[in-house]
Every structure is written in structure tokens, then in C-alpha cells.
Design a protein around this motif. Sequence first.
Motif, PDB file in Angstrom:
ATOM      1  N   GLU A 100     -12.388  -4.804   8.876  1.00 24.71           N
ATOM      2  CA  GLU A 100     -11.705  -5.713   9.721  1.00 24.71           C
ATOM      3  C   GLU A 100     -12.409  -6.902  10.138  1.00 24.71           C
ATOM      4  OE1 GLU A 100      -8.496  -2.997  12.120  1.00 24.71           O
ATOM      5  OE2 GLU A 100     -10.770  -2.124  12.543  1.00 24.71           O
ATOM      6  N   ASP A 101     -13.660  -6.746  10.187  1.00 24.71           N
ATOM      7  CA  ASP A 101     -14.573  -7.687  10.473  1.00 24.71           C
ATOM      8  C   ASP A 101     -14.647  -8.840   9.606  1.00 24.71           C
ATOM      9  OD1 ASP A 101     -14.761  -6.696  12.892  1.00 24.71           O
ATOM     10  OD2 ASP A 101     -16.365  -5.745  12.472  1.00 24.71           O
ATOM     11  N   GLY A 102     -14.402  -8.808   8.208  1.00 26.05           N
ATOM     12  CA  GLY A 102     -14.504  -9.750   7.293  1.00 26.05           C
ATOM     13  C   GLY A 102     -15.552  -9.637   6.532  1.00 26.05           C
ATOM     14  N   LEU A 103     -15.732 -10.454   5.496  1.00 27.13           N
ATOM     15  CA  LEU A 103     -16.727 -10.557   4.439  1.00 27.13           C
ATOM     16  C   LEU A 103     -17.057 -11.860   3.939  1.00 27.13           C
ATOM     17  CD1 LEU A 103     -18.130  -7.662   3.183  1.00 27.13           C
ATOM     18  CD2 LEU A 103     -16.579  -8.292   1.131  1.00 27.13           C
ATOM     19  N   ASP A 104     -18.418 -12.363   4.456  1.00 25.24           N
ATOM     20  CA  ASP A 104     -18.725 -13.821   4.169  1.00 25.24           C
ATOM     21  C   ASP A 104     -19.026 -13.890   2.631  1.00 25.24           C
ATOM     22  OD1 ASP A 104     -18.222 -14.633   6.641  1.00 25.24           O
ATOM     23  OD2 ASP A 104     -20.444 -14.327   7.127  1.00 25.24           O
ATOM     24  N   LYS A 105     -19.014 -15.134   1.842  1.00 22.10           N
ATOM     25  CA  LYS A 105     -19.342 -15.307   0.708  1.00 22.10           C
ATOM     26  C   LYS A 105     -20.981 -14.860   0.478  1.00 22.10           C
ATOM     27  CE  LYS A 105     -18.135 -19.658   0.835  1.00 22.10           C
ATOM     28  NZ  LYS A 105     -18.216 -20.955   0.316  1.00 22.10           N
ATOM     29  N   GLY A 106     -21.072 -13.939  -0.481  1.00 20.69           N
ATOM     30  CA  GLY A 106     -22.336 -13.585  -0.840  1.00 20.69           C
ATOM     31  C   GLY A 106     -22.647 -12.185  -0.105  1.00 20.69           C
ATOM     32  N   GLN A 107     -22.070 -11.789   0.858  1.00 21.18           N
ATOM     33  CA  GLN A 107     -22.375 -10.685   1.816  1.00 21.18           C
ATOM     34  C   GLN A 107     -21.963  -9.196   0.968  1.00 21.18           C
ATOM     35  OE1 GLN A 107     -20.185 -10.721   5.505  1.00 21.18           O
ATOM     36  NE2 GLN A 107     -21.714  -9.423   6.489  1.00 21.18           N
ATOM     37  N   THR A 108     -22.473  -8.298   1.324  1.00 21.49           N
ATOM     38  CA  THR A 108     -22.463  -6.816   0.924  1.00 21.49           C
ATOM     39  C   THR A 108     -22.391  -6.122   1.942  1.00 21.49           C
ATOM     40  OG1 THR A 108     -23.769  -7.197  -1.295  1.00 21.49           O
ATOM     41  CG2 THR A 108     -23.247  -4.985  -0.516  1.00 21.49           C
ATOM     42  N   LEU A 109     -21.144  -5.186   2.091  1.00 21.97           N
ATOM     43  CA  LEU A 109     -20.838  -4.408   3.257  1.00 21.97           C
ATOM     44  C   LEU A 109     -20.599  -2.979   2.581  1.00 21.97           C
ATOM     45  CD1 LEU A 109     -18.945  -6.300   5.760  1.00 21.97           C
ATOM     46  CD2 LEU A 109     -21.268  -5.911   5.999  1.00 21.97           C
ATOM     47  N   LYS A 110     -20.802  -1.809   3.450  1.00 20.57           N
ATOM     48  CA  LYS A 110     -20.402  -0.591   3.386  1.00 20.57           C
ATOM     49  C   LYS A 110     -19.581  -0.228   4.476  1.00 20.57           C
ATOM     50  CE  LYS A 110     -24.655   0.571   0.744  1.00 20.57           C
ATOM     51  NZ  LYS A 110     -25.563   1.558   0.446  1.00 20.57           N
ATOM     52  N   THR A 111     -18.761   0.867   4.119  1.00 20.01           N
ATOM     53  CA  THR A 111     -17.918   1.555   4.980  1.00 20.01           C
ATOM     54  C   THR A 111     -17.641   2.914   4.687  1.00 20.01           C
ATOM     55  OG1 THR A 111     -16.234   1.313   6.702  1.00 20.01           O
ATOM     56  CG2 THR A 111     -15.850   0.729   4.426  1.00 20.01           C
ATOM     57  N   THR A 112     -17.116   3.819   5.401  1.00 20.81           N
ATOM     58  CA  THR A 112     -16.740   5.096   5.005  1.00 20.81           C
ATOM     59  C   THR A 112     -15.077   4.872   4.810  1.00 20.81           C
ATOM     60  OG1 THR A 112     -18.116   6.080   6.715  1.00 20.81           O
ATOM     61  CG2 THR A 112     -16.466   7.641   5.933  1.00 20.81           C
ATOM     62  N   VAL A 113     -14.620   5.872   3.744  1.00 24.59           N
ATOM     63  CA  VAL A 113     -13.459   6.233   3.338  1.00 24.59           C
ATOM     64  C   VAL A 113     -12.762   7.265   4.057  1.00 24.59           C
ATOM     65  CG1 VAL A 113     -11.756   6.395   1.218  1.00 24.59           C
ATOM     66  CG2 VAL A 113     -13.866   5.050   0.979  1.00 24.59           C
ATOM     67  N   TYR A 114     -11.884   6.902   4.826  1.00 26.21           N
ATOM     68  CA  TYR A 114     -10.741   7.877   5.405  1.00 26.21           C
ATOM     69  C   TYR A 114      -9.673   8.550   4.655  1.00 26.21           C
ATOM     70  CZ  TYR A 114      -8.281   9.662   9.583  1.00 26.21           C
ATOM     71  OH  TYR A 114      -7.592  10.458  10.298  1.00 26.21           O
ATOM     72  N   PHE A 115     -10.060  10.072   4.635  1.00 23.36           N
ATOM     73  CA  PHE A 115      -9.051  10.509   3.574  1.00 23.36           C
ATOM     74  C   PHE A 115      -7.993  11.081   4.348  1.00 23.36           C
ATOM     75  CE2 PHE A 115     -12.363   9.712   0.548  1.00 23.36           C
ATOM     76  CZ  PHE A 115     -11.704   9.195  -0.580  1.00 23.36           C
ATOM     77  N   THR A 116      -6.745  11.530   4.215  1.00 19.44           N
ATOM     78  CA  THR A 116      -5.656  12.126   4.578  1.00 19.44           C
ATOM     79  C   THR A 116      -4.790  12.488   3.632  1.00 19.44           C
ATOM     80  OG1 THR A 116      -4.129  10.228   5.234  1.00 19.44           O
ATOM     81  CG2 THR A 116      -5.866  11.021   6.878  1.00 19.44           C
ATOM     82  N   ARG A 117      -3.683  13.577   4.034  1.00 21.13           N
ATOM     83  CA  ARG A 117      -2.834  14.219   2.993  1.00 21.13           C
ATOM     84  C   ARG A 117      -1.368  14.055   3.909  1.00 21.13           C
ATOM     85  NH1 ARG A 117      -6.161  18.345   1.459  1.00 21.13           N
ATOM     86  NH2 ARG A 117      -6.916  18.174  -0.728  1.00 21.13           N
ATOM     87  N   GLY A 118      -0.536  13.198   3.061  1.00 26.54           N
ATOM     88  CA  GLY A 118       0.797  13.105   3.589  1.00 26.54           C
ATOM     89  C   GLY A 118       0.681  11.795   4.341  1.00 26.54           C
ATOM     90  N   LEU A 119       1.909  11.247   4.635  1.00 24.84           N
ATOM     91  CA  LEU A 119       2.191  10.103   5.388  1.00 24.84           C
ATOM     92  C   LEU A 119       2.015  10.388   6.826  1.00 24.84           C
ATOM     93  CD1 LEU A 119       5.331   8.644   3.575  1.00 24.84           C
ATOM     94  CD2 LEU A 119       2.789   7.987   3.283  1.00 24.84           C
ATOM     95  N   ASP A 120       2.538  11.321   7.339  1.00 27.09           N
ATOM     96  CA  ASP A 120       2.271  11.534   8.794  1.00 27.09           C
ATOM     97  C   ASP A 120       1.080  12.296   9.418  1.00 27.09           C
ATOM     98  OD1 ASP A 120       4.737  10.049   9.272  1.00 27.09           O
ATOM     99  OD2 ASP A 120       5.845  11.918   8.989  1.00 27.09           O
ATOM    100  N   ASN A 121       0.214  12.718   8.411  1.00 32.38           N
ATOM    101  CA  ASN A 121      -0.981  13.541   8.868  1.00 32.38           C
ATOM    102  C   ASN A 121      -2.131  12.535   9.353  1.00 32.38           C
ATOM    103  OD1 ASN A 121      -2.963  15.521   9.115  1.00 32.38           O
ATOM    104  ND2 ASN A 121      -2.534  16.261   7.042  1.00 32.38           N
TER     105      ASN A 121
END
Length: 127
Positions: A81-102
Motif C-alpha cells: 500500500e505504501d508503493g514502490l519507487d523505481k529500483g526499490q526492493t520490498l518484502k511483505t507477508t502473504v496473507y492466506f485464507t479459504r473461501g470468500l467470507d473467511n
Amino acid sequence: MNKLLIFSLFLALSPFMAKCQTYKAPTSTNKTYLATIKGITYTYQNGIITVKNNGQYNIGVLRISATSTGDKELYGVALFEDGLDKGQTLKTTVYFTRGLDNEKEIPLKEINAQKLEFSITMATRAQ
């Protein structure tokens, strides 16, 4: 000789490549969107997405989604959400769920990483 060596290397590594995740190409035909994401590369490992912006534009918001070929209910999302400048490398966690309402997060030990398919589902240019 060099072509034979390279071919042999690919052949030797092919069993390992088959066990890796899939990174889907964009399906959009919007030229502005395609120009925005051109040069963005990302990898997944152990619940973390690493993104590098080698493109021509600063990115405002970037969303990478994950689905599974083995579990049709599984959905993952990594949001920058905070963006990514040219040349920048960032890491974030992947959030996993099951189903649309879960809203309950799925632990990594329950996810078969080899069956994950990743794609960029949203990207905006920074102002």
C-alpha cells in the motif's frame, strides 16, 4: 558446444523446475496498465513475497494474488500500500485464507507452495 551444455543444464534441472510455483503473465490488454507493471519482478518463498521495481514508474499501490491448483478455496494476497519507487526492493507477508467470507488466516504448514499460482492483480502509478 555451448548450446549442448546449456541444453543439458536445463534438462538436468527440469525435475526441480516442475516443483516450483507458477507466476502468471498479465491478461490485461490495457497499454497503460501493462506499461505500469513492466519491469516489476517478484518471487515467493516461505510466506514472503519479494518485489523489485525495475520499471519506468514509481508504483502507488501493488497487489499480488495467489491461488492454488490443488485447493480451489485457497486465496492469498500480498499488498504493498505504501508503493514502490523505481529500483526499490520490498518484502511483505502473504496473507492466506479459504473461501470468500473467511477471515481466518491459514498457517503456512497447511499450504502446498508448489501448487501456488501468483499474479499481479492491481497496480497503480504513484502521483
